[in-house]
Design a protein around this motif. Structure first.
Motif, PDB file in Angstrom:
ATOM      1  N   SER A 118       0.842  -1.208   0.000  1.00 14.64           N
ATOM      2  CA  SER A 118       0.000   0.000   0.000  1.00 14.64           C
ATOM      3  C   SER A 118       0.872   1.251   0.000  1.00 14.64           C
ATOM      4  O   SER A 118       0.565   2.233  -0.671  1.00 14.64           O
ATOM      5  N   PHE A 119       2.002   1.222   0.720  1.00 16.23           N
ATOM      6  CA  PHE A 119       2.895   2.372   0.731  1.00 16.23           C
ATOM      7  C   PHE A 119       3.489   2.602  -0.657  1.00 16.23           C
ATOM      8  O   PHE A 119       3.535   3.724  -1.151  1.00 16.23           O
ATOM      9  N   GLY A 120       3.938   1.522  -1.304  1.00 18.88           N
ATOM     10  CA  GLY A 120       4.508   1.636  -2.647  1.00 18.88           C
ATOM     11  C   GLY A 120       3.512   2.181  -3.647  1.00 18.88           C
ATOM     12  O   GLY A 120       3.825   3.066  -4.440  1.00 18.88           O
ATOM     13  N   GLU A 121       2.291   1.651  -3.620  1.00 20.80           N
ATOM     14  CA  GLU A 121       1.251   2.109  -4.545  1.00 20.80           C
ATOM     15  C   GLU A 121       0.945   3.587  -4.344  1.00 20.80           C
ATOM     16  O   GLU A 121       0.808   4.342  -5.303  1.00 20.80           O
ATOM     17  N   ASN A 122       0.828   4.012  -3.094  1.00 19.04           N
ATOM     18  CA  ASN A 122       0.539   5.423  -2.803  1.00 19.04           C
ATOM     19  C   ASN A 122       1.702   6.329  -3.179  1.00 19.04           C
ATOM     20  O   ASN A 122       1.496   7.444  -3.653  1.00 19.04           O
ATOM     21  N   ALA A 123       2.923   5.857  -2.963  1.00 17.85           N
ATOM     22  CA  ALA A 123       4.102   6.675  -3.246  1.00 17.85           C
ATOM     23  C   ALA A 123       4.240   7.001  -4.726  1.00 17.85           C
ATOM     24  O   ALA A 123       4.669   8.097  -5.085  1.00 17.85           O
ATOM     25  N   VAL A 124       3.883   6.073  -5.599  1.00 17.46           N
ATOM     26  CA  VAL A 124       4.103   6.286  -7.039  1.00 17.46           C
ATOM     27  C   VAL A 124       2.888   6.836  -7.772  1.00 17.46           C
ATOM     28  O   VAL A 124       2.945   7.047  -8.983  1.00 17.46           O
ATOM     29  N   ARG A 125       1.817   7.066  -7.041  1.00 18.10           N
ATOM     30  CA  ARG A 125       0.625   7.627  -7.692  1.00 18.10           C
ATOM     31  C   ARG A 125       1.012   8.929  -8.399  1.00 18.10           C
ATOM     32  O   ARG A 125       1.657   9.793  -7.818  1.00 18.10           O
ATOM     33  N   ASN A 126       0.676   9.042  -9.660  1.00 17.17           N
ATOM     34  CA  ASN A 126       0.980  10.205 -10.515  1.00 17.17           C
ATOM     35  C   ASN A 126       2.472  10.373 -10.810  1.00 17.17           C
ATOM     36  O   ASN A 126       2.906  11.460 -11.179  1.00 17.17           O
ATOM     37  N   GLN A 127       3.268   9.328 -10.616  1.00 11.66           N
ATOM     38  CA  GLN A 127       4.699   9.372 -10.926  1.00 11.66           C
ATOM     39  C   GLN A 127       4.966   8.498 -12.149  1.00 11.66           C
ATOM     40  O   GLN A 127       4.241   7.542 -12.405  1.00 11.66           O
ATOM     41  N   LYS A 128       6.036   8.801 -12.861  1.00 10.91           N
ATOM     42  CA  LYS A 128       6.436   7.983 -14.002  1.00 10.91           C
ATOM     43  C   LYS A 128       7.642   7.139 -13.606  1.00 10.91           C
ATOM     44  O   LYS A 128       8.562   7.632 -12.966  1.00 10.91           O
ATOM     45  N   PRO A 129       7.651   5.870 -14.017  1.00 10.54           N
ATOM     46  CA  PRO A 129       8.809   5.031 -13.688  1.00 10.54           C
ATOM     47  C   PRO A 129      10.035   5.465 -14.495  1.00 10.54           C
ATOM     48  O   PRO A 129       9.899   5.925 -15.619  1.00 10.54           O
ATOM     49  N   PHE A 130      11.218   5.308 -13.894  1.00 11.05           N
ATOM     50  CA  PHE A 130      12.439   5.573 -14.657  1.00 11.05           C
ATOM     51  C   PHE A 130      12.824   4.338 -15.471  1.00 11.05           C
ATOM     52  O   PHE A 130      13.622   4.424 -16.391  1.00 11.05           O
ATOM     53  N   TYR A 131      12.213   3.201 -15.121  1.00 11.75           N
ATOM     54  CA  TYR A 131      12.458   1.973 -15.860  1.00 11.75           C
ATOM     55  C   TYR A 131      11.144   1.213 -15.990  1.00 11.75           C
ATOM     56  O   TYR A 131      10.389   1.073 -15.033  1.00 11.75           O
ATOM     57  N   GLN A 132      10.889   0.710 -17.210  1.00 16.38           N
ATOM     58  CA  GLN A 132       9.737  -0.141 -17.448  1.00 16.38           C
ATOM     59  C   GLN A 132      10.155  -1.189 -18.465  1.00 16.38           C
ATOM     60  O   GLN A 132      10.628  -0.853 -19.549  1.00 16.38           O
ATOM     61  N   ALA A 133      10.003  -2.457 -18.086  1.00 18.80           N
ATOM     62  CA  ALA A 133      10.384  -3.553 -18.980  1.00 18.80           C
ATOM     63  C   ALA A 133       9.521  -3.523 -20.224  1.00 18.80           C
ATOM     64  O   ALA A 133       8.338  -3.199 -20.165  1.00 18.80           O
ATOM     65  N   ILE A 134      10.138  -3.857 -21.327  1.00 21.57           N
ATOM     66  CA  ILE A 134       9.417  -3.933 -22.596  1.00 21.57           C
ATOM     67  C   ILE A 134       8.753  -5.298 -22.653  1.00 21.57           C
ATOM     68  O   ILE A 134       9.414  -6.330 -22.517  1.00 21.57           O
ATOM     69  N   LYS A 135       7.453  -5.291 -22.843  1.00 22.59           N
ATOM     70  CA  LYS A 135       6.706  -6.545 -22.915  1.00 22.59           C
ATOM     71  C   LYS A 135       6.935  -7.211 -24.259  1.00 22.59           C
ATOM     72  O   LYS A 135       6.894  -6.572 -25.302  1.00 22.59           O
ATOM     73  N   LYS A 136       7.210  -8.516 -24.230  1.00 21.46           N
ATOM     74  CA  LYS A 136       7.386  -9.279 -25.473  1.00 21.46           C
ATOM     75  C   LYS A 136       6.104 -10.063 -25.729  1.00 21.46           C
ATOM     76  O   LYS A 136       5.565 -10.681 -24.820  1.00 21.46           O
ATOM     77  N   ASN A 137       5.649 -10.041 -26.953  1.00 19.94           N
ATOM     78  CA  ASN A 137       4.415 -10.760 -27.310  1.00 19.94           C
ATOM     79  C   ASN A 137       4.689 -12.207 -27.623  1.00 19.94           C
ATOM     80  O   ASN A 137       5.626 -12.644 -28.086  1.00 19.94           O
TER      81      ASN A 137
END
Length: 137
Positions: A118-137
């Motif tokens: 819950s702390f993590g979810e609240n902390a990143v609300r309205n924030q952009k990640p500096f890293y996001q894995a690219i999903k492979k199909n």
């Protein structure tokens, strides 16, 4: 009835908390207490070298799906806050991530929390990640 401790997930990768460990967690100043005031924002001095190393590690290992870097202030203490989304348990992931970050912290503290808390979810609300894995199909 007296208990000596608790075992979480006894038939898998178990986590054992004896009485001393449970008391130290309860008394640990690093644990955020209910109703404690915490302010979160973006770091003023962004550690780009550290972020680059983390991106490199996350891309090579594919252990992290998303990562956010924030700045946290609570009472008289400030720290970087890494919020990580991973299938690994924090005790498996956080030590290695801490090792990578250590040379770049310059006496600043680093806290890490999983995104699925819950702390993590609240902390990143309205924030952009500096890293996001690219999903492979």
């Amino acid at each position: 009835q007296q208990y000596d401790g608790v075992v979480i997930n006894p038939f898998g990768e178990s986590l054992v908390f004896d009485r001393n460990k449970m008391e130290s967690i309860y008394l640990d100043p690093n644990v955020i207490k209910k109703n404690e005031s915490v302010m979160i924002g973006e770091p003023q001095n962004y550690p780009q070298d550290m972020v680059d190393k983390l991106k490199e590690y996350f891309q090579s290992t594919r252990l992290v799906d998303k990562a956010y870097l924030l700045w946290m202030a609570r009472e008289n203490e400030t720290s970087y806050l890494l919020v990580l989304n991973s299938k690994l348990a924090p005790q498996q992931l956080f030590p290695k991530v801490g090792e990578i970050c250590k040379p770049y912290l310059n006496d600043e503290l680093l806290d890490m929390v999983p995104l699925n808390s819950s702390f993590g979810e609240n902390a990143v609300r309205n924030q952009k990640p500096f890293y996001q894995a690219i999903k492979k199909n």
